[in-house]
Design an enzyme around this catalytic site. Structure first.
Site, mmCIF file in Angstrom:
data_model
loop_
_atom_site.group_PDB
_atom_site.id
_atom_site.type_symbol
_atom_site.label_atom_id
_atom_site.label_comp_id
_atom_site.label_asym_id
_atom_site.label_seq_id
_atom_site.Cartn_x
_atom_site.Cartn_y
_atom_site.Cartn_z
ATOM 1 N N ASP A 94 0.866 -1.164 0.000
ATOM 2 C CA ASP A 94 0.000 0.000 0.000
ATOM 3 C C ASP A 94 0.915 1.229 0.000
ATOM 4 O OD1 ASP A 94 -2.362 1.627 0.584
ATOM 5 O OD2 ASP A 94 -1.443 1.840 2.561
ATOM 6 N N ASP A 96 -0.097 5.131 0.843
ATOM 7 C CA ASP A 96 -0.291 6.142 1.898
ATOM 8 C C ASP A 96 -0.332 5.499 3.276
ATOM 9 O OD1 ASP A 96 -0.547 8.390 0.118
ATOM 10 O OD2 ASP A 96 -2.460 7.504 -0.488
ATOM 11 N N GLU A 389 13.112 8.561 26.761
ATOM 12 C CA GLU A 389 13.693 8.070 28.024
ATOM 13 C C GLU A 389 15.111 7.549 27.833
ATOM 14 O OE1 GLU A 389 11.622 7.244 30.957
ATOM 15 O OE2 GLU A 389 9.619 7.582 30.130
#
Ligand code: ADP
Ligand code: RBF
Ligand code: MG
Length: 457
Positions: A94, A96, A389
């Site tokens: 695919d 998008d 983090e």
């Protein structure tokens, strides 16, 4: 090779996607019966036993489970292959949300257009248009916002706004790498998108080498019904001269996954919206980003760019004063993480998939240190925000809140994960630390240690 006997208590669940508990005994190491709670565990078990089987064999086995149960005979590689496998030979992608980061552009364009109607685009509605045909997506927006225009009028207004933005759509992390890899290995590829062919061609024209990677490009305007109907994928298979069962579909949206399964293809989902993976149960595998795709699971050539458990990346730079986090790094895990503010980095954060990364950390008055970090929602704690983090791989005697911290991120280790216990999360983070510690000695990564960015505060 040894014997494998396989028993199961879940034989009647062929159609459902629940995990099946399997008991496997490998007779050439009879003292070690293995109990696999999860299929991926079974995969690693098989790999461990060096039977030459791979996860892809087992992914297939989910749909012909009875064959596995019959495997109570000497399991030669040949026999297993004959009974269990029909590995994929081509990939249908695919566009998008899978290869292109279109989401930001869609948001910007809708913001502009809705403001003309005195309305405000609420990004939280993004899931309603994801994977739809342009007409369906437009109709959904017109209805949701009760716009005083027809869907057709809306499309004619929005189309030029989109076309203006196509040159700004970035490739998603791992997209270029994947296309190059498959192309270099001669794996046929098709592009199948609900957008009209003309838009697809225009969008990919801004990305070097993409057009020539695909033997087939199919737009939504070339089939009778778009995804979730399987038409587009079946047409792609036909044009590739492949059986549907030999195709691997890579998709970010639910309609796309539905279409792929309806076409009886193998489907890997890469959800483009965060925290959605639980909705993708129909897919054969859900991964966090294209960086996590393991082509060998599907019988395709593996990536060759991993180095000692790490994936080199184009480096990215991020810095700022150390801020207070959730207060649990040291207390709960014994692993302090010097949190950075995400303000000002929203684009960068949106651009990079959540996951565990590593690189170098510069602290204004203390020097430059190795660093491993997680970026994301910390699934174990189910945070509401994406946080940064960094665990600096050095033992400090004191806190350094407020000090300027500069990071250069040079590589990727793994996606964030959930864990059955705090101990297993801690053990995994320590393992990440060891991987980073070792990898950062490699010239490939160590050169960044001297980057002036780390010392320029
Ligand atoms: P918080 O939730 O406020 O981030 P933590 O328990 O994660 O608290 O501790 C992080 C703080 O500990 C950092 O902000 C820093 O001041 C200090 N610190 C000490 N040693 C380290 C280290 N090796 N790596 C990261 N932070 C450290
Ligand atoms: N949290 C998770 O929930 N899942 C993870 O896979 C995970 N991986 C981490 C890897 C590293 C190297 C570090 C430093 C932290 C990781 N954490 C992970 C984040 C951890 O939960 C976080 O640091 C604490 O919640 C402190 O706020
Ligand atoms: Mg912290």
């Amino acid at each position: 090779m040894g014997h494998a006997s396989v028993a199961s208590n879940g034989l009647n669940n062929l159609d459902s996607k629940i995990w099946v508990k399997i008991h496997i005994t490998i007779t050439n190491s009879p003292k070690k019966p293995y109990l696999s709670e999860q299929l991926p565990g079974f995969h690693s078990l098989i790999a461990d036993c060096r039977l030459g089987l791979s996860w892809s064999l087992f992914a297939r086995a989910r749909s012909c489970f009875d064959l596995l149960v019959l495997l109570d005979a000497p399991m030669t590689e040949k026999m297993a292959t004959a009974s269990l496998t029909k590995l994929v030979r081509c990939v249908i992608l695919d566009l998008d949300g899978t290869l292109l980061n279109t989401d930001g552009i869609v948001g910007n364009v809708l913001k502009v257009l809705l403001s003309r109607y005195g309305k405000q685009w609420d990004g939280r509605e993004a899931h309603k248009i994801l994977g739809k045909t342009p007409f369906e997506a437009a109709a959904a927006v017109v209805e949701d916002y009760q716009l005083p225009c027809s869907t057709i009028e809306f499309i004619s207004q929005i189309s030029p706004l989109f076309s203006d933005q196509w040159c700004n759509i970035k490739a998603l992390p791992g997209a270029n790498r994947l296309l190059k890899h498959l192309k270099n290995h001669g794996v046929p590829m098709a592009l199948a998108s609900n957008s009209p062919k003309e838009s697809i061609e225009a969008k990919i024209s801004y990305h070097d080498g993409w057009k020539s990677s695909f033997s087939v490009i199919i737009g939504g305007d070339e089939v009778r019904t778009g995804k979730p109907s399987p038409d587009m994928f079946l047409e792609a298979a036909e044009r590739l001269s492949m059986e549907p069962s030999s195709c691997l579909v890579i998709e970010d949206s639910l309609p796309g996954v539905t279409a792929g399964k309806a076409a009886e293809m193998q489907v890997v989902a890469v959800p483009s919206l965060p925290k959605q993976s639980h909705l993708y149960t129909a897919a054969d595998e859900v991964i966090n980003s294209l960086l996590d795709l393991r082509p060998e699971k599907w019988g395709l050539p593996p990536f060759e760019d991993w180095v000692d458990g790490t994936l080199p990346l184009d480096p990215w730079y991020i810095g700022g004063p150390v801020i207070k986090g959730f207060g649990r790094g040291s207390k709960v895990l014994g692993i302090p993480t010097a949190n950075l503010s995400t303000k000002g980095y929203s684009d960068l954060l949106a651009e990079h998939p959540s996951g565990v990364y590593f690189g170098w950390a510069g602290l204004s008055s203390r020097g430059v240190f190795k660093m491993v970090m997680s970026i994301g929602w910390n699934p174990y704690f189910d945070n509401k925000e994406k946080t940064i983090e960094p665990w600096i791989l050095y033992k400090f005697d004191e806190d350094f809140y407020g000090e300027e911290l500069r990071l250069i991120i040079v590589g990727y280790i793994r996606p964030e994960a959930n864990f059955p216990s705090l101990e297993s999360l801690i053990a995994k983070i320590h393992e990440d630390g060891e991987i980073a510690e070792k990898a950062l000695e490699l010239p490939l990564y160590s050169s960044y240690k001297n980057d002036p960015y780390l010392r320029s505060s």
